[in-house]
Design a protein around this motif. Structure first.
Motif, short mmCIF file in Angstrom:
data_model
loop_
_atom_site.label_atom_id
_atom_site.label_comp_id
_atom_site.label_asym_id
_atom_site.label_seq_id
_atom_site.Cartn_x
_atom_site.Cartn_y
_atom_site.Cartn_z
N LEU A 55 -1.27 28.72 -50.98
CA LEU A 55 -1.40 27.55 -51.86
C LEU A 55 -0.12 26.74 -51.88
N GLU A 56 1.02 27.43 -51.96
CA GLU A 56 2.31 26.73 -51.99
C GLU A 56 2.53 25.89 -50.73
N LYS A 57 2.13 26.45 -49.59
CA LYS A 57 2.35 25.78 -48.30
C LYS A 57 1.21 24.82 -47.94
N GLY A 58 0.18 24.79 -48.76
CA GLY A 58 -0.96 23.93 -48.46
C GLY A 58 -1.75 24.38 -47.26
N GLU A 59 -1.76 25.68 -47.00
CA GLU A 59 -2.39 26.22 -45.80
C GLU A 59 -3.78 26.82 -46.06
N ILE A 60 -4.25 26.76 -47.30
CA ILE A 60 -5.56 27.31 -47.63
C ILE A 60 -6.55 26.19 -47.90
N THR A 61 -7.69 26.25 -47.23
CA THR A 61 -8.78 25.31 -47.48
C THR A 61 -9.86 26.00 -48.30
N PRO A 62 -10.00 25.65 -49.57
CA PRO A 62 -11.02 26.30 -50.40
C PRO A 62 -12.42 26.10 -49.81
N VAL A 63 -13.25 27.14 -49.91
CA VAL A 63 -14.61 27.11 -49.37
C VAL A 63 -15.60 27.25 -50.52
N LYS A 64 -16.51 26.32 -50.64
CA LYS A 64 -17.51 26.39 -51.70
C LYS A 64 -18.45 27.58 -51.48
N GLN A 65 -18.85 28.21 -52.57
CA GLN A 65 -19.78 29.32 -52.48
C GLN A 65 -21.21 28.82 -52.27
N ASN A 66 -21.98 29.61 -51.54
CA ASN A 66 -23.40 29.31 -51.38
C ASN A 66 -24.15 30.00 -52.52
N ASP A 67 -24.57 29.22 -53.49
CA ASP A 67 -25.22 29.79 -54.67
C ASP A 67 -26.51 30.53 -54.32
N GLU A 68 -27.17 30.14 -53.24
CA GLU A 68 -28.43 30.79 -52.86
C GLU A 68 -28.20 32.24 -52.41
N GLU A 69 -26.97 32.57 -52.03
CA GLU A 69 -26.66 33.93 -51.59
C GLU A 69 -26.08 34.80 -52.70
#
Length: 308
Positions: free
Chosen positions: A184-198
């Motif tokens: 997070l500090e380095k800006g190297e993580i891309t958040p991924v939305k959860q698939n609610d259907e799963e």
């Protein structure tokens, strides 16, 4: 980075310890559930997280309601770039979620969106999952519905108990959190939305859940026994007394009797007919007695076929 840590039970302790011992971040405060009275004496006891925080001289807060306006103002006065939440036990308001620069990160003991909720470790065993793990998640106002940051998986062998898997996953949480913070500090993580259907829901454990229904298959019951070990435990009745079942295995002997009856007895164990297959009982605990191997239990109790 200045971090407020929110957590309560044993599961959160290794994560907090990793955060403290990393030396890279400053835990500016710990927020945990209020002290509780225990036993007949009514003596107040600290949560496991509070005990660790006090050992390290960290300021601890125990609000009845973390969302209360007066406590939100307390939080505003604490240096904080990130809030870390691990099995805290209270829901955070949007006001708190939006407070730190990096938001609030939750360390959750499942591979989200599978097993959102209170008891993901036990339900992964009960359901017979092939794998589980740890997820770090950017929290939102929903119940474990925020964007996934990082995950770490482990394969399940089919021998885990709720207690042993609890220990394994709690050790994984700290390193994954540190990796998440750095990303997070380095800006190297891309958040991924959860698939609610799963998504699946891991409802809270209750003692009633442990009552064994022998009309279910031996495979299902064996998983229930492992998943509820060590709390609340799976049980049946021997006469009028509760008999906790701590260990069992699915027998390779073909079914021969009526559901719920003892159909096979040897020197080390006895087998109970289920809806599908025979469940061989290996370790038990009769009400008022200590845990013991079934062989020891049978020395003091007459177990015969069709005796249950």
């Amino acid at each position: 980075m200045n971090i407020i840590f929110m957590g309560t039970p044993d599961f959160a302790v290794p994560v907090l310890r990793e955060l403290i011992e990393s030396g890279k971040h400053q835990v500016t405060a710990v927020v945990t559930q209020p002290d509780k009275a225990r036993g007949r004496s009514g003596k107040l006891t600290f949560t496991p997280v509070k005990e660790l925080a006090l050992e390290h001289g960290i300021q601890v807060y125990t609000p009845e309601k973390v969302k209360a306006p007066e406590f939100v103002e307390v939080l505003r006065g604490i240096p904080c770039d990130l809030i870390v939440v691990v099995a805290f036990g209270q829901i955070l308001s949007k006001e708190i979620l939006d407070m730190p620069e990096y938001g609030c990160v939750n360390v959750h003991a499942s591979l989200l969106p599978r097993w959102r909720g209170a008891a993901p470790i036990q339900w992964s065993i009960i359901a017979g999952d092939a794998k589980t793990g740890i997820t770090t998640m950017q929290m939102n106002e929903g119940l474990d519905t925020g964007d996934i940051l990082l995950t770490e998986e482990i394969e399940l062998t089919g021998e885990e108990t709720g207690e042993s898997l609890f220990d394994d996953l709690s050790k994984m949480g700290g390193p994954l959190l540190i990796k998440t913070i750095e990303g997070l500090e380095k800006g190297e993580i891309t958040p991924v939305k959860q698939n609610d259907e799963e998504s699946t829901y891991a409802k809270m454990l209750t003692k009633d859940l442990g009552k064994i229904d022998f009309s279910k298959s031996a495979v299902e019951i064996e998983r229930l026994i492992r998943g509820l070990n060590s709390w609340p435990s799976a049980y049946t009745y021997f006469g009028k007394k509760m008999l906790k079942i701590w260990e069992a295995r699915v027998s390779d002997v073909e079914s021969v009797g009526n559901i719920g009856e003892v159909v096979r007895v040897d020197k080390e164990s006895f087998g109970i007919q289920t809806g599908q297959g025979i469940l061989q009982i290996l370790e038990v605990q009769l009400e008022g007695k200590k845990r013991m191997k079934t062989a020891d239990f049978m020395r003091g109790n007459n177990i015969e076929e069709a005796s249950f």
